[in-house]
Every structure is written in structure tokens, then in C-alpha cells.
Design an enzyme around this catalytic site. Structure first.
Site, PDB file in Angstrom:
ATOM      1  N   LYS A 182       0.853  -1.199   0.000  1.00  0.00           N
ATOM      2  CA  LYS A 182       0.000   0.000   0.000  1.00  0.00           C
ATOM      3  C   LYS A 182       0.892   1.254   0.000  1.00  0.00           C
ATOM      4  CE  LYS A 182      -2.785  -3.399   1.229  1.00  0.00           C
ATOM      5  NZ  LYS A 182      -3.671  -4.190   0.444  1.00  0.00           N
TER       6      LYS A 182
HETATM    7  C1  PLP Z   1      -4.246  -5.412   1.497  1.00  0.00           C
HETATM    8  C2  PLP Z   1      -5.697  -5.489   1.712  1.00  0.00           C
HETATM    9  C3  PLP Z   1      -6.237  -5.999   2.904  1.00  0.00           C
HETATM   10  C4  PLP Z   1      -5.393  -6.650   3.962  1.00  0.00           C
HETATM   11  O1  PLP Z   1      -4.509  -5.772   4.581  1.00  0.00           O
HETATM   12  P1  PLP Z   1      -3.470  -6.336   5.657  1.00  0.00           P
HETATM   13  O2  PLP Z   1      -2.963  -5.103   6.329  1.00  0.00           O
HETATM   14  O3  PLP Z   1      -2.408  -7.066   4.881  1.00  0.00           O
HETATM   15  O4  PLP Z   1      -4.214  -7.235   6.582  1.00  0.00           O
HETATM   16  C5  PLP Z   1      -7.603  -5.960   3.070  1.00  0.00           C
HETATM   17  N1  PLP Z   1      -8.416  -5.452   2.133  1.00  0.00           N
HETATM   18  C6  PLP Z   1      -7.942  -4.974   0.961  1.00  0.00           C
HETATM   19  C7  PLP Z   1      -8.885  -4.407  -0.039  1.00  0.00           C
HETATM   20  C8  PLP Z   1      -6.566  -4.997   0.708  1.00  0.00           C
HETATM   21  O5  PLP Z   1      -6.108  -4.543  -0.462  1.00  0.00           O
END
Ligand code: PLP
Length: 382
Positions: A182
Site C-alpha cells: 500500500k
Molecule cells: C491489502 C488489503 C487488505 C489486507 O490488509 P493487511 O494489512 O495485509 O491485513 C484488506 N483489504 C484490501 C482491499 C486490501 O487490499
């Protein structure tokens, strides 16, 4: 030929310094840095309350708990999302009901949600997919009068805007991720933001074993007050080490978004001259941080999606298959889909790919990516 990755976090000596300070302080678990990060994040995202968590998946779990979702309930979710979105309802004994997405944004729509609502629907999880802001207002207008809680999974959304405000600001519960895929990263990490002070207080307790007195508060007094465990909680804490990095990263966000949007514009301008590759774009109601710059390989393009990925790989470029479809995974075999088919989800999952896009991607590197795409369009790579 140097390798070009699909994503790379932007971190530097400021993060190293912040970490060194936390280590020198002697307090590395959840403490003052987490509180500071929460306050700054809430301010930046225009949210009333922020509760830091170990990741976005645990934040989603807490969001469903505080919203009162439980055994036998239905939660409407897009199948077109990282698997965590679909998994969260199961953690509280609820059932995900998969709906399709809009082909231009990759996000769910109010029409799609409306078709899937039943008397058992307790919540809807909408996703700012790949950073594209979901059009949440019509979904709230539909769900609020029915007492259905709309949770925004903004895992990918930090830095995206909806109607001039940060995404998530229009939801009662929003969850965020700080995974390195992200825009902001703390290695692993997450956040829950909410407009509801009681939900914030309960989430804060639940992430720390549902302890009546936080570890940080006990540490602050010489004679620690006795704690009580008021319900069954979890250890979903973020550490001060992570939060210190998060504070620095949050300061970088405007610059990250600016550069990502500049690179996205360059991709989009070049792709306008290449037939058969349709890129994701800003919707009319907001701006994307382009967390995932995806293109759909349309019928008529000389190469299929897999062949195009191979062509890119042979040029040292690591692109990625597009966003997954949860309903096709073995874990969800036998789970019925919502009233509508998942036609768009399957089309996008099968035919999209994500191009390299990160803060430090250089213009020449982007040109290398674009050269492969235009050569492929002329059939020069098969
Ligand atoms: C990356 C992601 C998650 C999970 O995030 P984590 O911090 O790795 O648990 C959940 N929802 C979406 C839409 C994502 O892209």
C-alpha cells in the site's frame, strides 16, 4: 538490464532515525508513539477516532465486532478484492454474500448492494479497490435507513479523495492497511477509524485483550491499577516501533500521491495511443491514489493477459495479475453468490494486469514498460 518491480515502499533515513529513538526510549510495544500516530492519522483522514491495529485484516475483524455483526448474519462484500475482505465476516460467524463490481472502477455500486440485501443483511463492506474511491453516498442512503452498517475497506485508499474529502471520511467505520503493497507502510500494520466514540472505545479495548486498563496506562503509574478483562479480546496491537515509522510515512503521503498521480497520468496518456489496453481512471466523484494502476487487455489486443505478462517479464519487468476473485478460491467453494452474477469480476480478474508504479519509479523505467506495451500492440513480441 535492471529489474523493475510492481511496487517498492519509499523509506529513508528519517524512518531509521525514528526507529532509533523508540529503541533508545526503552518502550517498544504499544505506547505513546501509537497514540501519536492515531491522532495524526485521524486528523489527516478527517476521522473522529482512530485505533491502530496489527494490520487491516484485524481492523476488519474489530469493525464487524463493534458493529454487532455475528452468527447467522449476512455481510455483502465484493468478490473482487484481496481475500481478507471476504474472510472477515467468517471470523464473527457471519456469511459473505458476494456481489459484482463496476467495470470502470472495480468498486461495488448501490445497485449491486440493493440486489443482494435480505432480512439477514447486517453489514456491507465496500472497498476503495486499488485506490479508486467507492461511491459510498448512495450506498449509505440505501443502507442507513435499514440499519445496515456500511464498513469501508480503505486498505488501499490512503491519499485518495471522495467528493473533496479523504476516502473513509464518509463511513461510520473504515479500515486501513500499512502493508508495503500500500502507499504508507509500517511493515505490517493497520488502522480502524470511526465516527462513533463507543465503537472506538470498544475496538481499543478488544485489540488489547479487552483489558480495562491499557498496558501503557499501567506502565505510567508506579503502583499499577488492577485490570479486568471485560470480554474476550485479542492481541491486535501495533508496536511503537511501527507507529514511529508510520508517523514519518504519513508525512510523506502528499508527496507520494503527487508522484504516483504524475506517473499514472503519463501511463494514461501513452495508453491512449495503444488500442486494446484500457486503463483504470479517476471516477467522476473523486481522485485515486493509483495504489494499483491496472489495465484491461481487451479482445483484439494481439497478446492475451498471460502473454503480455510474459513479454514484460522477459524485459525484466515484474507486472502482476489483476485483483483476485474471492469466490473462485477453494476456501469459498460452494458459497453461493448474490442475486447477480459475478460476470464483471471474472472478466476483470482474467484480463487485467497491474503495471509497476511506485514513488521512486524513474521516467526511463516507465518508458521501458511502455515500450513493451506498444511493441506488443504491434505484435512484435509474440
Ligand atoms: C491489502 C488489503 C487488505 C489486507 O490488509 P493487511 O494489512 O495485509 O491485513 C484488506 N483489504 C484490501 C482491499 C486490501 O487490499
Amino acid at each position: 538490464m535492471s529489474r523493475i518491480n510492481v511496487m517498492k515502499p519509499w523509506m529513508g533515513s528519517e524512518e531509521v532515525l525514528a526507529l532509533a529513538e523508540v529503541i533508545a526510549s526503552g518502550w517498544v510495544a504499544q505506547g505513546p508513539r501509537v497514540a501519536e500516530f492515531e491522532a495524526q492519522f485521524a486528523e489527516a483522514m478527517d476521522a473522529a477516532h482512530a485505533v491502530a491495529t496489527s494490520n487491516c485484516t484485524t481492523a476488519l475483524h474489530l469493525a464487524l465486532l463493534v458493529a454487532g455483526v455475528g452468527q447467522g448474519d449476512e455481510v455483502v462484500v465484493p468478490s473482487f478484492s484481496f481475500i481478507a475482505t471476504a474472510n472477515a465476516p467468517s471470523y464473527v460467524g457471519a456469511r459473505p454474500v458476494f456481489i459484482d463490481v463496476d467495470p470502470l472502477t472495480g468498486c461495488v455500486t448501490a445497485e449491486g448492494v440493493a440486489a443482494a440485501i435480505t432480512p439477514r443483511t447486517r453489514a456491507v463492506i465496500v472497498v476503495d479497490q486499488g485506490g479508486v474511491p467507492v461511491d459510498i453516498d448512495p450506498i449509505r442512503a440505501l443502507c442507513d435507513p435499514l440499519g445496515i452498517v456500511v464498513i469501508e475497506d480503505a486498505a488501499c485508499g490512503a491519499g485518495s479523495n471522495y467528493k473533496g474529502r479523504p476516502v473513509g471520511a464518509g463511513a461510520v467505520l473504515t479500515t486501513w492497511s500499512f502493508h508495503p503493497r500500500k502507499l504508507l507502510t509500517t511493515g505490517e500494520g493497520g488502522m480502524l477509524t470511526t465516527s462513533n466514540p463507543e465503537w472506538a472505545a470498544r475496538a481499543r479495548r478488544l485489540r488489547e485483550h479487552a483489558m480495562s486498563v491499557s498496558a501503557a496506562d499501567r506502565q505510567a503509574s508506579l503502583l499499577a491499577p488492577a485490570e479486568e478483562y471485560v470480554e474476550i479480546g485479542f492481541n491486535y496491537r501495533m508496536t511503537d516501533l511501527q507507529a514511529a515509522v508510520g508517523i514519518v510515512q504519513l508525512g510523506r503521503l502528499p508527496e507520494i500521491v503527487r508522484r504516483r498521480r504524475e506517473l499514472a497520468r503519463a501511463y494514461t496518456e501513452a495508453l491512449a495511443d495503444i488500442d486494446g489496453l484500457r486503463p483504470v481512471a479517476d471516477p467522476e466523484w473523486g481522485t485515486s491514489n493509483f495504489q494499483s494502476y491496472w489495465v484491461e487487455v481487451e479482445e483484439g489486443f494481439p497478446l492475451g493477459r498471460e502473454e503480455l505478462l510474459e513479454a514484460l517479464a522477459s524485459a525484466g519487468i515484474s507486472a502482476r495479475r489483476g485483483i483476485m476473485a474471492a469466490h473462485r478460491q477453494p476456501a469459498y467453494q460452494g458459497v453461493e453468490v448474490g442475486a447477480e452474477s459475478l460476470r464483471v469480476t471474472e472478466r476483470l480478474t482474467d484480463n487485467t494486469l497491474i503495471l509497476p508504479l511506485f514513488h521512486q519509479l524513474e521516467d526511463e523505467e516507465q518508458s521501458r514498460v511502455l515500450a513493451v506495451l506498444s511493441d506488443s500492440a504491434r505484435g512484435e513480441f509474440s
